[in-house]
Design an enzyme around this catalytic site. Structure first.
Site, PDB file in Angstrom:
ATOM      1  N   ASP A   1     -14.559 -10.123  -4.036  1.00 23.08           N
ATOM      2  CA  ASP A   1     -13.846 -11.300  -3.528  1.00 23.08           C
ATOM      3  C   ASP A   1     -14.659 -11.846  -2.347  1.00 23.08           C
ATOM      4  OD1 ASP A   1     -13.401  -9.566  -1.444  1.00 23.08           O
ATOM      5  OD2 ASP A   1     -11.263 -10.030  -1.256  1.00 23.08           O
TER       6      ASP A   1
ATOM      7  N   LEU B   1       3.935 -21.637  -0.210  1.00 26.17           N
ATOM      8  CA  LEU B   1       2.707 -20.838  -0.372  1.00 26.17           C
ATOM      9  C   LEU B   1       1.550 -21.645  -0.946  1.00 26.17           C
ATOM     10  CD1 LEU B   1       3.314 -17.226  -1.753  1.00 26.17           C
ATOM     11  CD2 LEU B   1       2.132 -17.935   0.294  1.00 26.17           C
ATOM     12  N   GLY B   2       1.862 -22.780  -1.603  1.00 20.41           N
ATOM     13  CA  GLY B   2       0.790 -23.590  -2.183  1.00 20.41           C
ATOM     14  C   GLY B   2       0.236 -23.004  -3.476  1.00 20.41           C
TER      15      GLY B   2
ATOM     16  N   ARG C   1       0.817  -1.208   0.000  1.00 22.50           N
ATOM     17  CA  ARG C   1       0.000   0.000   0.000  1.00 22.50           C
ATOM     18  C   ARG C   1       0.854   1.263   0.000  1.00 22.50           C
ATOM     19  NH1 ARG C   1      -4.594  -2.068   4.275  1.00 22.50           N
ATOM     20  NH2 ARG C   1      -5.832  -3.182   2.729  1.00 22.50           N
TER      21      ARG C   1
ATOM     22  N   TYR D   1     -11.501 -10.647 -10.880  1.00 23.88           N
ATOM     23  CA  TYR D   1     -11.208  -9.940  -9.626  1.00 23.88           C
ATOM     24  C   TYR D   1      -9.864  -9.206  -9.697  1.00 23.88           C
ATOM     25  CZ  TYR D   1      -9.112  -9.023  -5.233  1.00 23.88           C
ATOM     26  OH  TYR D   1      -8.429  -8.372  -4.254  1.00 23.88           O
TER      27      TYR D   1
ATOM     28  N   GLU E   1      -1.590  -9.067  -5.159  1.00 18.32           N
ATOM     29  CA  GLU E   1      -2.906  -9.669  -5.418  1.00 18.32           C
ATOM     30  C   GLU E   1      -2.758 -11.163  -5.726  1.00 18.32           C
ATOM     31  OE1 GLU E   1      -5.787  -8.597  -4.867  1.00 18.32           O
ATOM     32  OE2 GLU E   1      -5.359  -6.488  -4.521  1.00 18.32           O
TER      33      GLU E   1
END
Ligand code: SF4
Length: 345
Positions: free
Chosen positions: A135, A77-78, A22, A117, A34
């Site tokens: 989302d 993280l998968g 941010r 998204y 994202e």
């Protein structure tokens, strides 16, 4: 519903978390965050975001990395298709968009791994384009706000909630507004025990006033979970072992694992079923058993060792590696943890 946007924007300005993506409106960093956050909690995602931006400060460096390096950094993280798509999309940005990040939703949707998204999130946050995001947080907030019984897991339901989100959007400030509604869902309108008493929109929220939040959002289907048993054999020959890269269209594609035999039984296997013939049949030795849950699969992982007097010469599709060097390869987290805890490596 003008009140809604005013209230959440004011609340967001005072309560938003200080998160590294941010800091500015750099589209590369917003895209990276994202993708990382698609299936990952913010606390875990933050450290991966920092690792990625340290190693690949811009899309050019990411494009120059090999898929292997990107998967290695992604370990743990998968949902590894996200990492492969990141690498592919970096190549698209450099080669098809001359290195400038695409700005419109239509162009963003051309990037691999970027769906509705993510395209709306990047277009609105980085380029101030008026697209509303939907989302899991947004579904929850909107369905509770109106006590809306439309199921969210059907095409019709998704269109329905998208059109409400479009109406609620602050078109003059879409990036801040989108982040505000998602932050409200993440911090206040949580799935269990939402904080209605301190919620900035309690006055205009039907679920908040009627305390019916546990009935929303509505889903029509149950997620089916299939069960698999994976029997991994860690072959030992002097300081060597055998691994292979997973190439099939299945979980963990592109990562490494050990030779595996799969069935659905919850019992250990015997030597007749194992993928590579071992000379000394007594040496198959069960050393660990783990359970691992993925969204649609429940895995029972059995790990065995087996001593080989020599390594067969006809091992196509397998890599023979030094055990001390195995950590250079990207493994699924369940095997990565086993490798770090085991004295074999
Ligand atoms: Fe969610 Fe409660 Fe706020 Fe309504 S009042 S948006 S149910 S936290």
């Amino acid at each position: 519903m003008n009140d809604f946007k005013v209230l959440i924007l004011k609340w967001y300005a005072q309560n938003k978390r200080n998160l590294p993506w941010r800091d500015n409106k750099n589209p590369y960093k917003i895209w990276l965050s994202e993708i990382i956050l698609q299936q990952t909690r913010v606390e875990q995602g933050r450290s991966y975001f920092e690792k990625f931006t340290d190693k690949y400060p811009s899309v050019n460096e990411l494009n120059q990395a090999s898929e292997e390096e990107v998967l290695h950094l992604w370990q743990g993280l998968g949902y590894y298709s996200r990492a492969r798509n990141l690498k592919f999309a970096a190549h698209q940005i450099v080669n098809e968009f001359n290195g400038s990040f695409p700005e419109t939703k239509t162009e963003l949707l051309q990037l691999k791994g970027v769906g509705n998204y993510t395209a709306s999130a990047i277009a609105s946050i980085a380029f101030n384009k008026a697209h509303a995001v939907v989302d899991g947080n947004v579904y929850r907030v909107i369905s509770r706000l109106f006590e809306d019984p439309t199921p969210i897991d059907t095409n019709k339901g998704q269109k329905h909630f998208q059109s409400i989100a479009d109406e609620l959007l602050d078109i003059n400030n879409p990036g801040e507004y989108n982040q505000a509604i998602m932050e409200l869902g993440a911090l206040v309108c949580t799935p269990k025990k939402p904080h209605c008493q301190t919620c900035p929109v309690l006055e205009i929220c039907q679920s908040g006033r009627n305390q019916t939040w546990d009935q929303f959002p509505v889903k029509s289907k149950k997620v089916k979970v299939s069960k698999r048993s994976l029997h991994y054999i860690v072959y030992l020959h002097k300081d060597k072992t055998i691994i292979r890269k997973r190439t099939a269209k299945d979980i963990w594609k592109g990562l490494y694992d050990f030779p595996v035999y799969e069935n659905q039984s919850l019992q250990p296997i015997n030597y007749k079923q194992i993928p590579i013939e071992i000379e000394d049949k007594r040496s198959l030795n069960l050393i660990d058993k783990k359970e691992h849950k993925l969204t649609h699969q429940k895995l029972s992982i059995f790990i065995y060792t087996a001593e080989l007097e020599k390594i067969p010469s006809d091992l196509n599709n397998y890599n023979i590696v030094k055990r001390s060097e195995i950590k250079q390869f990207a493994f699924p987290i369940i095997l990565k943890n086993f490798i770090s805890e085991s004295e074999l490596f």
